[in-house]
Motif scaffolding. Sequence first.
Motif, short mmCIF file in Angstrom:
data_model
loop_
_atom_site.label_atom_id
_atom_site.label_comp_id
_atom_site.label_asym_id
_atom_site.label_seq_id
_atom_site.Cartn_x
_atom_site.Cartn_y
_atom_site.Cartn_z
N MET A 1 -61.12 9.00 -9.75
CA MET A 1 -60.34 8.47 -8.32
C MET A 1 -61.33 9.16 -7.23
N ASN A 2 -61.86 8.37 -6.13
CA ASN A 2 -62.54 8.44 -5.84
C ASN A 2 -62.28 10.21 -4.75
N PRO A 3 -63.15 10.45 -4.00
CA PRO A 3 -63.12 11.71 -2.98
C PRO A 3 -61.30 11.93 -2.42
N GLU A 4 -61.54 10.40 -1.70
CA GLU A 4 -60.43 10.32 -0.60
C GLU A 4 -59.07 10.54 -1.58
N GLY A 5 -59.25 10.56 -2.93
CA GLY A 5 -57.74 9.63 -3.47
C GLY A 5 -57.21 11.40 -4.25
N ASN A 6 -58.25 11.93 -4.68
CA ASN A 6 -58.24 13.53 -4.76
C ASN A 6 -57.39 13.82 -3.99
N LEU A 7 -58.30 13.96 -2.72
CA LEU A 7 -57.08 14.70 -1.43
C LEU A 7 -56.07 14.30 -1.25
N ALA A 8 -55.57 13.30 -1.73
CA ALA A 8 -54.26 12.42 -1.68
C ALA A 8 -53.49 13.02 -2.38
N GLN A 9 -53.93 13.54 -3.76
CA GLN A 9 -52.72 13.77 -4.37
C GLN A 9 -53.23 14.86 -4.23
N ASP A 10 -54.37 16.25 -4.16
CA ASP A 10 -53.27 17.50 -3.89
C ASP A 10 -52.89 18.05 -2.90
N THR A 11 -52.61 17.19 -1.29
CA THR A 11 -51.58 16.93 -0.40
C THR A 11 -50.49 16.81 -1.67
N LEU A 12 -50.30 16.05 -1.60
CA LEU A 12 -49.08 15.53 -2.75
C LEU A 12 -48.52 16.72 -3.20
N LYS A 13 -49.55 17.25 -4.05
CA LYS A 13 -49.36 19.04 -4.74
C LYS A 13 -48.14 19.28 -4.33
N GLU A 14 -49.30 19.73 -3.37
CA GLU A 14 -48.84 20.94 -2.42
C GLU A 14 -47.60 21.34 -1.22
N VAL A 15 -47.31 19.40 -1.37
CA VAL A 15 -45.53 19.58 -0.74
C VAL A 15 -45.30 19.54 -1.50
N ALA A 16 -45.07 19.00 -2.82
CA ALA A 16 -44.29 18.87 -4.21
C ALA A 16 -44.06 20.83 -4.26
N LYS A 17 -45.17 21.07 -4.31
CA LYS A 17 -44.90 22.72 -4.44
C LYS A 17 -44.10 23.85 -3.07
N GLU A 18 -44.04 23.40 -2.25
CA GLU A 18 -44.08 23.51 -0.81
C GLU A 18 -41.93 23.24 -0.84
N VAL A 19 -41.99 21.94 -1.07
CA VAL A 19 -40.64 21.47 -1.09
C VAL A 19 -39.29 23.02 -2.19
N ALA A 20 -39.86 22.75 -3.09
CA ALA A 20 -38.83 23.26 -4.33
C ALA A 20 -38.84 24.49 -4.24
N VAL A 21 -39.96 25.32 -3.69
CA VAL A 21 -39.09 26.57 -2.59
C VAL A 21 -38.43 27.17 -1.38
N CYS A 22 -38.56 25.40 -1.10
CA CYS A 22 -38.55 25.83 0.68
C CYS A 22 -37.16 25.61 1.26
#
Length: 213
Positions: A1-22
Amino acid sequence: MNPEGNLAQDTLKEVAKEVAVCTRCALHHSRKLAVPGEGPADAAIMFIGEGPGFHENEQGRPFVGAAGKFLEELLASISMKRSQVYIGNVVKCRPPSNRDPLPEELLACSGYLERQIQAINPRVIVTLGRYSMAHFLPNAKISDVHGQSMNVKGRLVIPMYHPAAALHQQSLKSTIQQDFLRLPELIAKSASLPEQVEAATQEKKDAKQLSLF
Ligand code: SF4
């Protein structure tokens, strides 16, 4: 995956982590598992429903009950699979007894959805139900605009009825089936929006640069 794709994936993972305990709204009280959404980080099409129901709350995945099965049938009718699209909701935690999300809950959760949209940068957003439609088209009436495409901030937004509503009301079932059959043509139309999508890509690049500081 290109750097932009990695960045997008990182953001989605971060959002998933945050909503789990929001705890930003009262819906965290009825949450067993948060449902951040799922699908490819570079999906060209994003489907956005209302909120998790019973099965989604149990499994932490969107559209896994009867409505999800119907959504998969609708996708199959246009030769698509759910693994090709991103599927999420406007609220990430289950409203008690499947009640409608309240305005303050929609507002509290909207930032997560916006981060997901910015990360995925889809050309087409299909809203399922009136609450996700209202996120993009606050004054629209779903009975007037379902199945039509609108350019909202450079993306094609196509409101549709929620598959669960269609399962409960036979007349809506054929409406949503017909609206889906028009999707391929509308998706093709989205190819004529390059400049706005490029602008969104630039926003992502800017965000990446900011994250370096
Ligand atoms: S619905 Fe959204 S804002 Fe409310 S608790 Fe869940 S993740 Fe947080």
